[in-house]
Design an enzyme around this catalytic site. Sequence first.
Site, PDB file in Angstrom:
ATOM      1  N   ASP A  21       0.897  -1.285  -0.165  1.00 48.82           N
ATOM      2  CA  ASP A  21      -0.185   0.086  -0.079  1.00 48.82           C
ATOM      3  C   ASP A  21       0.801   1.246   0.029  1.00 48.82           C
ATOM      4  O   ASP A  21       1.913   1.224   0.452  1.00 48.82           O
ATOM      5  CB  ASP A  21      -0.879   0.116   1.247  1.00 48.82           C
ATOM      6  CG  ASP A  21      -2.215   0.888   1.106  1.00 48.82           C
ATOM      7  OD1 ASP A  21      -2.297   1.264   0.197  1.00 48.82           O
ATOM      8  OD2 ASP A  21      -2.828   1.297   2.033  1.00 48.82           O
ATOM      9  N   ASN A  69     -11.140  -2.729  -5.189  1.00 53.41           N
ATOM     10  CA  ASN A  69     -10.187  -1.656  -6.023  1.00 53.41           C
ATOM     11  C   ASN A  69     -10.874  -1.382  -7.180  1.00 53.41           C
ATOM     12  O   ASN A  69     -10.514  -0.280  -7.907  1.00 53.41           O
ATOM     13  CB  ASN A  69      -8.781  -2.142  -6.144  1.00 53.41           C
ATOM     14  CG  ASN A  69      -7.911  -1.942  -4.719  1.00 53.41           C
ATOM     15  OD1 ASN A  69      -6.967  -2.723  -4.808  1.00 53.41           O
ATOM     16  ND2 ASN A  69      -8.344  -1.001  -4.410  1.00 53.41           N
TER      17      ASN A  69
END
Length: 255
Positions: A21, A69
């Site tokens: 991330d 996502n």
Amino acid sequence: MRPSTLITRPPNGLHVAIIMDGNGRWAAAHGLPRPAGHRRGAETVRTIVEAAPSLGIRALTLYAFSADNWQRPPREVGALMRLFRMYLRGEASRLASIGVRLSVIGRRDRLSASLRAAIDEAESMTAQGRTVHLRLAIDYSSRDAIARAATALHDAGEPVTRAALGEALGEVLGDGEGPCARAGDVDLLVRTGGERRLSDFLLWECAYAELWFSDIMWPAFTAADLAAAVSDFHGRERRFGGLVPLPTQPAARAV
Ligand code: IPE
Ligand code: IPE
Ligand code: MG
């Protein structure tokens, strides 16, 4: 040797999972568009995969794209999908040459035909790899995978036991065939980018994983950072709900 040292070193090497991330924030901090952060993130993947064998890692599961996502703007999703295709096409022969076996876990039915073809080709080109099993999680949701594994067992009329569910999970994820198809439980879960959450990643497999959170954004994460996480892992005492006998504890006397 301390008893905990024995417990923290699985005999065949570690299964390390990473939530990669921070690409977007890294890009913003450098005045770049978000896809530039994803591209730099792919370079970090190369570095980390190369470092894995010397750190005793036998399986490395990398979270590349979550089922959630898809909610991102189509331009960003498109850039990521192109990047995955380029990575797979560009890296497969190099991965094969260093003994890395690559699998992609997650749903494939929502991926483009060209990405699916790149996955198939990369998986077959690297199928003989025995040094590290690299698993890329694309369109992955842990809750979805567990639900699909339970449904598959139910549909086959098989009892939904813990062992059967674990096996079925490997199958529904398309984790590849062969003796090391299932990476199994995660030993060490790393998340970069400063957040301290799991974001629907490997919920079943992380039941007893040791957790390591880093504030470093993924594009800036290095092999030395991963080595620090692994070294910290080896200093931990894993108890799996039991008790670790103390070295000084006197033997129980018969009464
Ligand atoms: C991780 O980086 C990559 C993906 C989720 C695809 P992010 O894109 O989430 O980056 P941040 O968290 O916005 O910085
Ligand atoms: C998790 O990161 C998914 C990947 C790294 C691929 P996100 O950036 O999507 O997670 P949240 O939204 O911060 O929980
Ligand atoms: Mg993020």
